[in-house]
Design an enzyme around this catalytic site. Structure first.
Site, short mmCIF file in Angstrom:
data_model
loop_
_atom_site.label_atom_id
_atom_site.label_comp_id
_atom_site.label_asym_id
_atom_site.label_seq_id
_atom_site.Cartn_x
_atom_site.Cartn_y
_atom_site.Cartn_z
N PHE A 97 0.84 -1.19 0.00
CA PHE A 97 0.00 0.00 0.00
C PHE A 97 0.88 1.25 0.00
O PHE A 97 2.00 1.25 0.52
CB PHE A 97 -0.93 0.00 1.21
CG PHE A 97 -1.88 1.16 1.25
CD1 PHE A 97 -2.82 1.34 0.25
CD2 PHE A 97 -1.82 2.09 2.27
CE1 PHE A 97 -3.69 2.42 0.27
CE2 PHE A 97 -2.68 3.18 2.30
CZ PHE A 97 -3.62 3.35 1.30
N ASP A 168 6.52 -3.40 8.59
CA ASP A 168 5.16 -2.99 8.22
C ASP A 168 4.30 -4.24 8.38
O ASP A 168 4.28 -5.13 7.53
CB ASP A 168 5.12 -2.49 6.78
CG ASP A 168 3.74 -1.96 6.37
OD1 ASP A 168 2.74 -2.43 6.96
OD2 ASP A 168 3.66 -1.13 5.46
N HIS A 171 -0.73 -6.21 7.73
CA HIS A 171 -1.48 -7.41 7.34
C HIS A 171 -1.27 -8.58 8.31
O HIS A 171 -1.81 -9.66 8.08
CB HIS A 171 -1.04 -7.89 5.96
CG HIS A 171 -1.39 -6.98 4.84
ND1 HIS A 171 -1.03 -7.24 3.52
CD2 HIS A 171 -2.09 -5.83 4.80
CE1 HIS A 171 -1.48 -6.27 2.74
NE2 HIS A 171 -2.11 -5.41 3.49
N GLN A 194 -7.34 -0.35 10.58
CA GLN A 194 -8.32 0.17 9.62
C GLN A 194 -9.41 -0.88 9.37
O GLN A 194 -9.25 -2.06 9.70
CB GLN A 194 -7.58 0.56 8.34
CG GLN A 194 -8.43 1.10 7.22
CD GLN A 194 -8.80 0.02 6.22
OE1 GLN A 194 -8.24 -1.07 6.23
NE2 GLN A 194 -9.75 0.32 5.37
N LYS A 197 -8.84 -4.56 8.25
CA LYS A 197 -7.79 -5.36 8.88
C LYS A 197 -8.35 -6.44 9.79
O LYS A 197 -9.48 -6.36 10.29
CB LYS A 197 -6.84 -4.45 9.67
CG LYS A 197 -6.14 -3.41 8.80
CD LYS A 197 -5.38 -4.04 7.64
CE LYS A 197 -4.54 -3.03 6.88
NZ LYS A 197 -5.32 -2.07 6.10
N ARG A 226 4.93 15.87 24.48
CA ARG A 226 4.95 15.82 25.94
C ARG A 226 5.82 14.67 26.44
O ARG A 226 5.98 13.66 25.77
CB ARG A 226 3.53 15.66 26.48
CG ARG A 226 2.61 16.82 26.13
CD ARG A 226 1.24 16.65 26.76
NE ARG A 226 0.40 17.80 26.48
CZ ARG A 226 -0.54 17.83 25.52
NH1 ARG A 226 -0.77 16.76 24.77
NH2 ARG A 226 -1.25 18.93 25.32
N TYR A 233 1.48 21.60 29.16
CA TYR A 233 1.88 22.54 28.11
C TYR A 233 3.39 22.60 27.91
O TYR A 233 3.91 23.59 27.39
CB TYR A 233 1.31 23.93 28.41
CG TYR A 233 -0.20 23.97 28.19
CD1 TYR A 233 -0.73 23.78 26.93
CD2 TYR A 233 -1.06 24.18 29.26
CE1 TYR A 233 -2.11 23.79 26.72
CE2 TYR A 233 -2.45 24.20 29.06
CZ TYR A 233 -2.96 24.00 27.79
OH TYR A 233 -4.32 24.01 27.59
N ARG A 243 -3.13 10.77 18.82
CA ARG A 243 -3.65 9.83 19.82
C ARG A 243 -4.91 9.12 19.31
O ARG A 243 -5.74 9.69 18.62
CB ARG A 243 -3.98 10.58 21.12
CG ARG A 243 -2.79 11.28 21.76
CD ARG A 243 -3.16 11.87 23.11
NE ARG A 243 -4.22 12.85 23.03
CZ ARG A 243 -4.03 14.16 22.92
NH1 ARG A 243 -2.80 14.66 22.86
NH2 ARG A 243 -5.05 15.00 22.88
#
Length: 411
Positions: A97, A168, A171, A194, A197, A226, A233, A243
Site C-alpha cells: 500500500f 510494516d 497485514h 483500519q 484489517k 509531551r 503545556y 492519539r
C-alpha cells in the site's frame, strides 16, 4: 454445474456476499458502552488505551506499544523516532500500500524500491545489500498478506550496516516467523486497525518496540511532544496529536478476544482452498513459507497464468466475480509507477533531486501487478464451509470452460 459461464449468461456457482466483516457481538457493545458512560473518551493516562497497548505488545512479544490514529501515522512516527530525515534513504518493497513509501516522503527522505520474491511477494533479501548506500537509514519489510518476510536475513544485513528495521505489519496480526510473532522481529513494528484489517476499530494503528528509548520518542511524538512527567503545556520535540480514542481501544480489546479464533478459521480455510485448487492448472496459491509458523491471511494470494486461459487477468477476475467469487486483481501498478512517484508530485516534501522513478525496474513486482497477482480478502475466508467449496467449484468451472473466456467482451 452450468455449462455456460455466468458472465455470458449462465447460472453462477454461488450468489450473495462471501463472508462478512467486521464481526460484532455483545462484547463489543458492552465495551463501547462502558467507555461511553464513563465520560472519559480521550486518552486519560490510565484507561483502555494503556491496557490495550500492554496487551497487544505482550501478545506480539514486544515490551512497549503506542497506539496512534492509523497505520500510516504509525510508520511516519517510527521513521521520525529512527531519526530519518532529509538526504536519508529508506528501502521499501514496491508491492504494498502507498503508505509504506509515502511515510518516507513525509520525512523528506527518499524511498528506494527493492524487488519482491516471486514465491512470497515480500521484499527479496538477496537484493537488499546491493541497494544499501551511505545514505540508507532504514528498511521497511512488509509482511505482505500476513506472510512473514525473511526477517533473519533482513535483520542480519541491517545490523551489519547500522540500519533500523521497521516492520510494516499492517497485514500480520498474529502472524509468526520461526515461533516469534510479527511485531517483535525488528527494531520497531507498525500495525493498522483500519476497517479491512484482521483486528479493527474502524481506524487506528500501533507502534511496537522493545527499545525503551524508541518507545519514549514514539510516545512523545504521538502526544504533542509531551514527556511522561512533564507539564501538560511542555512540548519538547516537533510532534502532533496522533492519539487514538478510548472508544477505539475498548473496541480493540473486545475484538482481540476473538483474534486467535478467527485466525485459526482463516488458516483452516486457506489450507482447504489450497487443496481445492491444487489440481486447477494456471492457478497457484502462494506457498505458506518454510519459516512461517502462523499466517494471518489478511489476503489469500493466487498467481494466475494467463497462458493457460488465453485471456488477461482482468477478464478472468470479472468472470470469477460473475460466478459469485469476488477475486481481486490487487495492486495493478508498482508504487514507483504510481503518478505520485512517476511525476514527483510530492507537494511540500523534498526528496533527492536526482531520483528518477521512471528509471526504476522491479521485474517480479511488475509481473505481479500486470498479469499474475490476484487475491481474496480475509473476510472472504470467514465464509461458510459450503461457500468455500463453491469457491473451489468456480475455479474448476472457469478452467473447464476456459474456451468461453475468449467470448467475454472487453471492458
Amino acid at each position: 454445474m452450468s455449462d455456460r459461464l455466468a458472465i455470458l449468461g449462465g447460472a453462477p456457482v454461488r450468489e450473495g456476499a462471501l463472508g462478512r466483516w467486521p464481526l460484532v457481538d455483545e462484547r463489543d457493545e458492552q465495551a463501547v458502552l462502558r467507555v461511553l458512560r464513563s465520560g472519559r473518551w480521550g486518552r486519560s493516562g490510565d484507561g483502555e488505551l494503556e491496557r490495550f497497548e500492554a496487551r497487544f505488545a505482550e501478545y506480539c512479544g514486544a515490551r512497549f506499544g503506542v497506539t496512534v490514529t492509523n497505520g500510516t501515522v504509525a510508520l511516519r512516527i517510527a521513521l521520525w523516532a529512527a531519526g530519518v530525515g532529509p538526504d536519508d534513504e529508506v528501502i521499501v518493497p514496491p508491492y504494498t500500500f502507498l503508505a509504506t513509501a509515502t511515510a518516507v516522503v513525509e520525512c523528506n527522505a527518499t524511498p528506494v524500491f527493492v524487488d519482491i520474491e516471486p514465491d512470497t511477494y515480500n521484499l527479496d533479501p538477496t537484493l537488499l545489500e546491493q541497494a544499501i548506500t551511505a545514505r540508507t537509514k532504514a528498511v521497511i519489510p512488509v509482511h505482505f498478506a500476513g506472510l512473514p518476510a525473511d526477517m533473519d536475513t533482513i535483520c542480519e544485513i541491517a545490523r551489519r550496516y547500522g540500519i533500523t528495521v521497521i516492520e510494516d505489519a499492517a497485514h500480520a496480526h498474529g502472524s509468526a516467523y520461526k515461533g516469534r510473532r510479527c511485531g517483535s522481529l525488528g527494531d520497531m513494528a507498525c500495525f493498522s486497525f483500519q476497517s479491512s484489517k484482521n483486528l479493527t476499530s474502524g481506524e487506528g494503528g500501533i507502534i511496537l518496540t522493545s527499545d525503551e528509548q524508541l518507545f519514549e520518542l514514539c510516545r512523545s511524538i504521538h502526544n504533542c511532544g509531551r514527556m511522561p512527567h512533564g507539564q501538560w503545556y511542555d512540548h519538547n520535540i516537533m510532534s502532533g496529536n496522533y492519539r487514538l480514542s478510548e472508544l477505539q481501544a475498548a473496541l480493540l480489546h473486545a475484538q482481540m478476544d476473538r483474534l486467535d479464533e478467527l485466525a485459526a478459521r482463516r488458516e483452516s480455510v486457506a489450507h482447504r482452498l489450497g487443496h481445492l485448487l491444487s489440481d486447477v492448472p494456471g492457478i497457484e496459491p502462494l506457498p505458506y513459507g518454510p519459516h512461517t509458523t502462523a499466517h494471518a491471511y489478511h489476503l489469500y494470494v493466487i498467481r494466475y497464468d494467463e497462458r493457460v486461459y488465453g485471456v488477461d487477468r482482468a477478464t478472468f477476475c470479472r468472470a470469477m466475480q460473475a460466478e459469485g467469487v469476488p477475486l481481486s486483481e490487487g495492486y495493478v501498478l508498482p508504487l514507483y509507477r504510481q503518478p505520485l512517484f512517476a511525476n514527483r508530485a510530492f507537494g511540500p516534501f523534498m526528496i533527492a533531486e536526482d531520483t528518477d522513478y521512471n528509471a526504476v525496474s522491479c521485474p517480479v513486482c511488475e509481473r505481479a501487478c500486470s498479469t499474475e497477482g490476484t487475491w481474496l480478502w480475509q473476510g472472504h475466508l470467514l465464509a461458510s464451509d459450503e461457500d468455500i467449496e463453491r469457491v473451489g467449484e468456480a475455479f474448476h468451472k472457469l478452467y473447464r470452460l476456459r474456451d468461453q473466456l475468449r467470448e467475454v467482451p472487453a471492458c
